[in-house]
Design a protein around this motif. Structure first.
Motif, PDB file in Angstrom:
ATOM      1  N   GLU A   1       3.011  -2.524   3.649  1.00 29.95           N
ATOM      2  CA  GLU A   1       3.622  -3.779   3.616  1.00 29.95           C
ATOM      3  C   GLU A   1       3.191  -4.721   4.359  1.00 29.95           C
ATOM      4  O   GLU A   1       3.137  -5.036   6.169  1.00 29.95           O
ATOM      5  N   ASP A   2       2.478  -5.514   4.597  1.00 29.21           N
ATOM      6  CA  ASP A   2       1.513  -6.426   5.655  1.00 29.21           C
ATOM      7  C   ASP A   2       2.378  -8.120   5.151  1.00 29.21           C
ATOM      8  O   ASP A   2       2.149  -8.843   4.583  1.00 29.21           O
TER       9      ASP A   2
ATOM     10  N   GLY B   1       0.988  -0.808  -0.501  1.00 25.11           N
ATOM     11  CA  GLY B   1       0.516  -0.053  -0.282  1.00 25.11           C
ATOM     12  C   GLY B   1       0.663   1.224  -0.391  1.00 25.11           C
ATOM     13  O   GLY B   1       2.172   1.188   0.844  1.00 25.11           O
TER      14      GLY B   1
ATOM     15  N   LEU C   1       1.626  -4.645   9.524  1.00 26.66           N
ATOM     16  CA  LEU C   1       1.823  -3.691   8.595  1.00 26.66           C
ATOM     17  C   LEU C   1       3.282  -3.427   9.067  1.00 26.66           C
ATOM     18  O   LEU C   1       3.793  -3.169  10.192  1.00 26.66           O
TER      19      LEU C   1
ATOM     20  N   ASP D   1      -6.956  -1.652   1.406  1.00 28.21           N
ATOM     21  CA  ASP D   1      -6.853  -3.445   1.251  1.00 28.21           C
ATOM     22  C   ASP D   1      -5.945  -3.803   2.452  1.00 28.21           C
ATOM     23  O   ASP D   1      -6.661  -4.633   3.561  1.00 28.21           O
ATOM     24  N   SER D   2      -5.276  -2.742   2.566  1.00 25.56           N
ATOM     25  CA  SER D   2      -4.357  -3.369   3.906  1.00 25.56           C
ATOM     26  C   SER D   2      -4.915  -2.958   5.443  1.00 25.56           C
ATOM     27  O   SER D   2      -4.519  -3.334   6.571  1.00 25.56           O
TER      28      SER D   2
ATOM     29  N   LYS E   1      -3.392  -8.544  12.245  1.00 25.92           N
ATOM     30  CA  LYS E   1      -2.743  -8.302  11.233  1.00 25.92           C
ATOM     31  C   LYS E   1      -1.016  -7.613  11.592  1.00 25.92           C
ATOM     32  O   LYS E   1      -1.157  -6.796  12.705  1.00 25.92           O
TER      33      LYS E   1
END
Length: 400
Positions: free
Chosen positions: A259-260, A158, A242, A177-178, A240
């Motif tokens: 960044e996931d 992202g 990131l 999305d992230s 999650k």
């Protein structure tokens, strides 16, 4: 010689005195008047040489205009006023400069102008500068943003770019999305503070001890470090993770990348749990165990070996080499060449074979030492007390 009547004489004297006084007082005023007239003439000449359209209105009537304004009016065969410019948008706040378009020829040629006005009492001066350079710069900017958008459209990382005013000017689909936020909201171009507050309210941010202080660190990160960089892993309430990096630019803009790394963190966590499980298993075994890599560095040592040799390698995080380890072992045992042979074994580049021997500690306990090669030229050294070895052999014979 006849004399002039007294009345006429006094009249002539009064006229001469008035002329002298007028010359004395009016001369500076006349010089100032002619200087101002000359200055105005020079100013008008300069304004007539510029490509800008300039005119002055008073009470709604044009009282002066430069040569360029007169040429445009002559081409169009009509008067040109402020209202004749087609402006892109209404002025915001106290803005006195607007970008507008004006047809400057009979061939429907349209040209962009940056039009400004200055009001002083009943007098208003209008200036319209050609905005060709501005138009090209704006076109290049939009084209560059489009290229960036196309480039990062399919990037899984992202991206959010904020301009010098900290307004969101560019983002890619992966950002939505992230962070699980709607693209329609991102398209509104929120500023960085609103962006962070929105994510905070939606639970898409970590929970720092002081959120306001943490937010200001991001908003003004170019002031928080000499290089202005930001790099941090965000552990979100939804599990999650990131990895967020920020890079400011000299023009005042700042770009954030999201960044996931949830999968990488999960894999690393599982690996560490598995490693801890194996360590617990080895610590539960009775023999002392040490594992060395191909370069002779100690990778693992269990608690049983520490108990045998009086060392603390099982909990040590430092990089220990086989020379230091075998030296410590030797200091707790009677003289024995086996420790030098273990060091030599670590230097063998070819395929290695298992071998064994015996050592006796200073306490008198005797241990069976087995050196076994494993994968990638690593090897394991085990120390088993001899009475334990005898018990194992007896159990083996009975089961046979």
């Amino acid at each position: 010689m006849p004399f002039m009547p007294l009345g006429q004489t006094l009249l002539i004297v009064a006229i001469c005195a008035a002329a002298v006084l007028a010359g004395f007082y009016l001369a500076p005023l006349l010089r100032h008047f002619f200087a101002a007239l000359k200055k105005r003439s020079v100013t008008a000449h300069i304004l007539n040489q510029t490509s800008a359209i300039i005119w002055e209105e008073r009470d709604g009537q044009v009282v002066w205009s430069n040569k360029r304004h007169q040429e445009v009016e002559a081409k169009l065969d009509r008067k040109v006023r402020y209202e004749d410019f087609a402006f892109d948008a209404a002025p915001e706040g106290e803005c006195h400069s607007r970008l507008g378009q004006l047809k400057v020829g009979t061939d429907d040629q349209v040209q962009n102008f940056e039009v400004s006005k200055s009001e002083t009492g009943s007098k208003t001066i209008y200036t319209a500068f050609e905005a060709t350079a501005f138009e090209h710069a704006e076109h290049d900017r939009k084209r560059f943003i489009q290229i960036l958008g196309d480039t990062f459209a399919h990037n899984p990382i992202g991206m959010a770019v904020f301009d010098k005013n900290r307004d969101l000017t560019l983002f890619n689909p992966a950002l939505s999305d992230s962070l699980e936020c709607k693209p329609s909201w991102l398209a509104q171009g929120p500023n960085l503070r609103s962006f962070l507050d929105h994510l905070h309210n939606d639970g898409a941010l970590p929970e720092p001890k002081d959120y306001n202080e943490w937010r200001e660190k991001l908003v003004e990160m170019e002031r928080n470090a000499s290089d202005g960089s930001y790099d941090e892993d965000w552990y979100l309430p939804n599990q999650k993770v990131l990895r967020v990096t920020g890079r400011p630019h000299p023009q005042g803009a700042v770009a954030f990348f999201f960044e996931d790394i949830s999968r990488e963190v999960a894999v690393e966590r599982d690996y560490r749990l598995e490693l801890e499980r194996y360590h617990a298993i080895f610590d539960a075994l009775e023999p002392g165990i040490a594992v060395f890599d191909s370069a002779g560095h100690l990778n693992f040592s269990n608690e049983a070996l520490d108990a045998i040799m009086g060392t603390e390698y099982a909990s040590a995080m430092s990089d220990l080499h086989i020379a230091k380890v075998t030296q410590d072992w030797q200091s707790n045992c009677n003289p024995n060449p086996i420790f030098g042979e273990i060091r030599d074994f670590a230097q063998i580049p070819d395929e290695k074979a298992q071998w064994d021997g015996y050592v006796r500690l200073s306490t008198g306990n005797r241990y069976h030492v087995v050196v076994s090669p494993v994968l990638n030229r690593s090897f394991v050294v085990t120390f088993t007390q001899t009475d334990s070895v005898q018990k194992i052999e007896e159990v083996t014979k009975e089961s046979a």
